[in-house]
Design a protein around this motif. Structure first.
Motif, PDB file in Angstrom:
ATOM      1  N   LEU A   1     -53.446  66.262 -10.190  1.00  0.00           N
ATOM      2  CA  LEU A   1     -51.992  66.302 -10.417  1.00  0.00           C
ATOM      3  C   LEU A   1     -51.513  65.015 -11.076  1.00  0.00           C
ATOM      4  CD1 LEU A   1     -51.095  67.760  -6.926  1.00  0.00           C
ATOM      5  CD2 LEU A   1     -50.681  68.918  -9.125  1.00  0.00           C
ATOM      6  N   GLU A   2     -50.491  65.157 -11.913  1.00  0.00           N
ATOM      7  CA  GLU A   2     -49.890  63.997 -12.585  1.00  0.00           C
ATOM      8  C   GLU A   2     -48.434  63.871 -12.121  1.00  0.00           C
ATOM      9  OE1 GLU A   2     -51.171  62.183 -15.333  1.00  0.00           O
ATOM     10  OE2 GLU A   2     -53.134  63.176 -15.211  1.00  0.00           O
ATOM     11  N   GLY A   3     -48.006  62.654 -11.892  1.00  0.00           N
ATOM     12  CA  GLY A   3     -46.574  62.390 -11.654  1.00  0.00           C
ATOM     13  C   GLY A   3     -45.996  63.030 -10.403  1.00  0.00           C
ATOM     14  N   VAL A   4     -46.844  63.311  -9.389  1.00  0.00           N
ATOM     15  CA  VAL A   4     -46.303  63.825  -8.121  1.00  0.00           C
ATOM     16  C   VAL A   4     -45.824  62.631  -7.298  1.00  0.00           C
ATOM     17  CG1 VAL A   4     -46.871  65.005  -5.958  1.00  0.00           C
ATOM     18  CG2 VAL A   4     -47.781  65.858  -8.125  1.00  0.00           C
ATOM     19  N   HIS A   5     -44.663  62.768  -6.675  1.00  0.00           N
ATOM     20  CA  HIS A   5     -44.106  61.662  -5.878  1.00  0.00           C
ATOM     21  C   HIS A   5     -44.235  61.986  -4.397  1.00  0.00           C
ATOM     22  CE1 HIS A   5     -42.570  59.428  -9.246  1.00  0.00           C
ATOM     23  NE2 HIS A   5     -42.208  60.583  -9.778  1.00  0.00           N
ATOM     24  N   TYR A   6     -44.844  61.061  -3.656  1.00  0.00           N
ATOM     25  CA  TYR A   6     -45.054  61.244  -2.211  1.00  0.00           C
ATOM     26  C   TYR A   6     -44.132  60.287  -1.453  1.00  0.00           C
ATOM     27  CZ  TYR A   6     -49.199  63.753  -3.695  1.00  0.00           C
ATOM     28  OH  TYR A   6     -50.046  64.648  -4.281  1.00  0.00           O
ATOM     29  N   VAL A   7     -43.428  60.828  -0.478  1.00  0.00           N
ATOM     30  CA  VAL A   7     -42.432  60.015   0.237  1.00  0.00           C
ATOM     31  C   VAL A   7     -42.493  60.321   1.730  1.00  0.00           C
ATOM     32  CG1 VAL A   7     -39.981  59.371   0.315  1.00  0.00           C
ATOM     33  CG2 VAL A   7     -40.923  60.318  -1.772  1.00  0.00           C
ATOM     34  N   HIS A   8     -42.320  59.296   2.560  1.00  0.00           N
ATOM     35  CA  HIS A   8     -42.177  59.523   4.004  1.00  0.00           C
ATOM     36  C   HIS A   8     -40.704  59.382   4.370  1.00  0.00           C
ATOM     37  CE1 HIS A   8     -43.008  59.849   8.181  1.00  0.00           C
ATOM     38  NE2 HIS A   8     -42.751  58.592   8.479  1.00  0.00           N
ATOM     39  N   CYS A   9     -40.125  60.475   4.875  1.00  0.00           N
ATOM     40  CA  CYS A   9     -38.725  60.466   5.334  1.00  0.00           C
ATOM     41  C   CYS A   9     -38.744  60.923   6.777  1.00  0.00           C
ATOM     42  CB  CYS A   9     -37.859  61.413   4.515  1.00  0.00           C
ATOM     43  SG  CYS A   9     -37.856  61.028   2.782  1.00  0.00           S
ATOM     44  N   PRO A  10     -38.965  60.000   7.721  1.00  0.00           N
ATOM     45  CA  PRO A  10     -39.137  60.415   9.109  1.00  0.00           C
ATOM     46  C   PRO A  10     -37.884  61.049   9.691  1.00  0.00           C
ATOM     47  CG  PRO A  10     -38.897  58.025   8.960  1.00  0.00           C
ATOM     48  CD  PRO A  10     -38.982  58.531   7.550  1.00  0.00           C
ATOM     49  N   GLU A  11     -38.099  62.111  10.461  1.00  0.00           N
ATOM     50  CA  GLU A  11     -36.965  62.705  11.178  1.00  0.00           C
ATOM     51  C   GLU A  11     -36.614  61.779  12.330  1.00  0.00           C
ATOM     52  OE1 GLU A  11     -36.969  63.803  14.362  1.00  0.00           O
ATOM     53  OE2 GLU A  11     -39.096  63.616  14.843  1.00  0.00           O
ATOM     54  N   ARG A  12     -35.338  61.726  12.693  1.00  0.00           N
ATOM     55  CA  ARG A  12     -34.905  60.823  13.780  1.00  0.00           C
ATOM     56  C   ARG A  12     -33.895  61.499  14.686  1.00  0.00           C
ATOM     57  NH1 ARG A  12     -32.849  56.016  10.146  1.00  0.00           N
ATOM     58  NH2 ARG A  12     -33.780  54.413  11.415  1.00  0.00           N
ATOM     59  N   ILE A  13     -33.949  62.848  14.731  1.00  0.00           N
ATOM     60  CA  ILE A  13     -32.890  63.569  15.450  1.00  0.00           C
ATOM     61  C   ILE A  13     -33.255  63.816  16.906  1.00  0.00           C
ATOM     62  CG2 ILE A  13     -31.811  64.604  13.447  1.00  0.00           C
ATOM     63  CD1 ILE A  13     -33.581  67.012  13.729  1.00  0.00           C
ATOM     64  N   LEU A  14     -32.227  63.834  17.738  1.00  0.00           N
ATOM     65  CA  LEU A  14     -32.414  63.942  19.183  1.00  0.00           C
ATOM     66  C   LEU A  14     -32.302  65.399  19.626  1.00  0.00           C
ATOM     67  CD1 LEU A  14     -32.703  61.735  21.467  1.00  0.00           C
ATOM     68  CD2 LEU A  14     -30.337  62.250  21.994  1.00  0.00           C
ATOM     69  N   PRO A  15     -33.359  65.932  20.282  1.00  0.00           N
ATOM     70  CA  PRO A  15     -33.256  67.292  20.803  1.00  0.00           C
ATOM     71  C   PRO A  15     -31.987  67.451  21.642  1.00  0.00           C
ATOM     72  CG  PRO A  15     -35.491  66.462  21.092  1.00  0.00           C
ATOM     73  CD  PRO A  15     -34.661  65.318  20.569  1.00  0.00           C
ATOM     74  N   GLY A  16     -31.304  68.564  21.468  1.00  0.00           N
ATOM     75  CA  GLY A  16     -30.050  68.809  22.196  1.00  0.00           C
ATOM     76  C   GLY A  16     -28.838  68.544  21.315  1.00  0.00           C
ATOM     77  N   GLN A  17     -29.000  67.674  20.314  1.00  0.00           N
ATOM     78  CA  GLN A  17     -27.882  67.408  19.387  1.00  0.00           C
ATOM     79  C   GLN A  17     -28.407  67.264  17.964  1.00  0.00           C
ATOM     80  OE1 GLN A  17     -26.440  64.211  21.960  1.00  0.00           O
ATOM     81  NE2 GLN A  17     -26.831  62.779  20.312  1.00  0.00           N
ATOM     82  N   MET A  18     -29.425  68.107  17.670  1.00  0.00           N
ATOM     83  CA  MET A  18     -30.122  67.972  16.391  1.00  0.00           C
ATOM     84  C   MET A  18     -29.235  68.232  15.181  1.00  0.00           C
ATOM     85  SD  MET A  18     -33.771  69.669  17.043  1.00  0.00           S
ATOM     86  CE  MET A  18     -35.154  68.627  17.413  1.00  0.00           C
ATOM     87  N   LEU A  19     -28.410  69.272  15.254  1.00  0.00           N
ATOM     88  CA  LEU A  19     -27.680  69.656  14.047  1.00  0.00           C
ATOM     89  C   LEU A  19     -26.652  68.602  13.658  1.00  0.00           C
ATOM     90  CD1 LEU A  19     -27.368  73.513  14.408  1.00  0.00           C
ATOM     91  CD2 LEU A  19     -29.176  72.117  13.426  1.00  0.00           C
ATOM     92  N   ARG A  20     -26.034  67.998  14.670  1.00  0.00           N
ATOM     93  CA  ARG A  20     -25.081  66.927  14.358  1.00  0.00           C
ATOM     94  C   ARG A  20     -25.826  65.700  13.807  1.00  0.00           C
ATOM     95  NH1 ARG A  20     -23.436  62.602  16.742  1.00  0.00           N
ATOM     96  NH2 ARG A  20     -24.179  63.002  18.854  1.00  0.00           N
TER      97      ARG A  20
END
Ligand code: SAJ
Length: 411
Positions: free
Chosen positions: A147-166
């Motif tokens: 593959l050429e020009g693929v971008h790899y990124v780490h975007c860790p989730e940080r949401i708390l169970p019970g209030q995830m959507l907010r």
């Protein structure tokens, strides 16, 4: 069909993320290995409990923006959100990256040049680079061009169970790229719904930041748990101590409890320890203190039970924390199972968030009852989880019973 986003893993993180993108107009494909999960989501239903997630998924699927499937599909962006557990083994726990590897290999044939590949799973340092290598390796194994020009990124989730959507929408995010352009593209993608700040960095820093957050919380809870043992010996109320100490402008102590559960706080410090075992005595000790707390609670119950011929013990709560139904890695469940195994006490369990007991407790003939029934029948009331319902209990029901309140809910 080419999708905007393919989310790999439709669990506690992947499903809310896929649904939020879908309800913001993105065409989202959800890839999962479980036929049951895929079918459930395609009916517009959910397989996990999280407030308001059912409404969101129904809207995403009903609006034609979210489809789930078992086969990988091409997309402009891939978001990997699969579990990253550890192997327990005999020695120190070590990270198990098997799910990230198989997710990476499964999408390798459909990733195209210029695609953005994001890892959201909490991961040991270096996993984003490993993901890139697994994808390239799988393509070479399958005789596909590199593959050429693929971008790899780490975007860790940080949401708390019970209030995830907010929290999904409001929390700040971190985008750590193997390239600055990748991080920028991830930033623009999450701006679709994220109103928090989005910080750009490199992938290894982002991996370390996420692990640091959870390891920091684990150490702080360990401090509170250690205080609870000292206070118990000194016959002082630990919650009063913490409440008063927290009046100091630079002191913020967390709450002791029966131990630390869930899939994050009790796991992630081990990823840091694994990276540098000789440099992490504090984190290792914190883990030991928190892992040792259930045993301390069991010993407390046993010593009180000695004065009865066969004590009736009411366990209030099995979930890993308040107001969720999640029993995975729960210290409360661990305590209930150990008490049931003793064979010398009668156990009555109350967990308002579940319909039936886990097999381990059913096999021990433990009964699941309402809070009032459990307390009425008990010699010893063991409060393990600070669920809302338990806070509302009529305190007069507790008279003439031995109370072991591991959360300080009834002080
Ligand atoms: N606990 C205590 N005392 C406290 C706080 C928590 O004993 O003062 C216990 C809870 O009862 C539970 C465990 O710790 O057994 C973990 O609960 P939690 O609410 O601290 O955290 P999680 O596991 O639900 O979610 C954490 C969060 N991380 C942080 O707050 C730093 C969340 O933001 C992460 O997204 C999540 O881990 C994750 O997925 O990594």
């Amino acid at each position: 069909m080419k999708y905007d986003i393919c989310v790999v893993g439709l669990g506690y993180i992947g499903l809310p993320t896929a649904s939020v993108f879908a309800t913001r107009g993105k065409q989202v494909y959800g890839l999962d290995v479980s036929e049951h999960i895929v079918n459930t989501i395609n009916r517009g239903e959910i397989h996990i409990v999280e407030p308001d997630l059912d409404v969101l998924v129904r809207a995403a699927v009903g609006g034609g923006h979210l489809t789930a499937g078992l086969e990988p599909m091409p997309a402009d962006v891939f978001i990997v959100a699969v579990p990253t557990p550890f192997h327990k083994g005999d020695g120190r726990p070590i990270p198990d990256l098997g799910y990230v590897e198989s997710a990476s290999r499964s999408i390798a044939p459909v990733v195209r040049d210029g695609t953005l590949v994001i890892l959201e799973s909490t991961s040991p340092i270096g996993t984003t680079e490993a993901m890139r290598d697994w994808i390239q390796d799988e393509r070479s194994v399958q005789g596909l061009p590199p593959l050429e020009g693929v971008h790899y990124v780490h975007c860790p989730e940080r949401i708390l169970p019970g209030q995830m959507l907010r929290e999904l929408v409001e929390n700040d995010r971190i985008c750590g790229g193997l390239s600055p352009e990748g991080a920028k593209r991830a930033h623009d993608l999450y701006r679709t719904f994220c109103v928090g700040e989005i910080h750009l960095t490199d992938a290894r820093t982002a991996e370390m930041v996420k692990l640091t957050e959870n390891a920091s919380r684990d150490s702080q809870i360990a401090f509170a748990n250690e205080l609870s043992l000292i206070c118990d010996k000194a016959n002082i109320d630990v919650w009063s101590v913490i409440e008063l100490a927290n009046h100091h402008p630079r002191v913020t102590i967390l709450n002791p409890g029966p131990g630390v559960g869930g899939h994050c706080i009790a796991v992630d410090p081990w990823f840091l320890v694994d990276a540098a075992p000789d440099c992490s005595p504090l984190m290792q000790t914190a883990r030991k203190i928190n892992d040792g707390k259930p045993d301390w609670v069991i010993q407390k119950v046993k010593s009180h039970a000695e004065r009865f011929t066969r004590a009736k013990v009411a366990c209030l709560g099995l979930a890993f924390k308040a107001n969720v139904d999640d029993l995975r890695e729960s210290p409360s469940l661990q305590i209930a199972e150990a008490l049931a195994d003793l064979g010398t006490v009668d156990l009555i369990v109350c967990e308002p968030n579940i319909e039936c007991l886990p097999d381990t407790l059913q096999q021990s003939h433990v009964t699941l009852t309402s809070t009032e029934e459990a307390i009425a029948a008990a010699d010893i009331v063991l409060l393990l989880v600070d669920h809302r319902e338990f806070g509302d209990v009529d305190r007069s029901l507790l008279h003439n019973r031995i109370i072991i309140d591991t959360r300080g809910l009834w002080r």
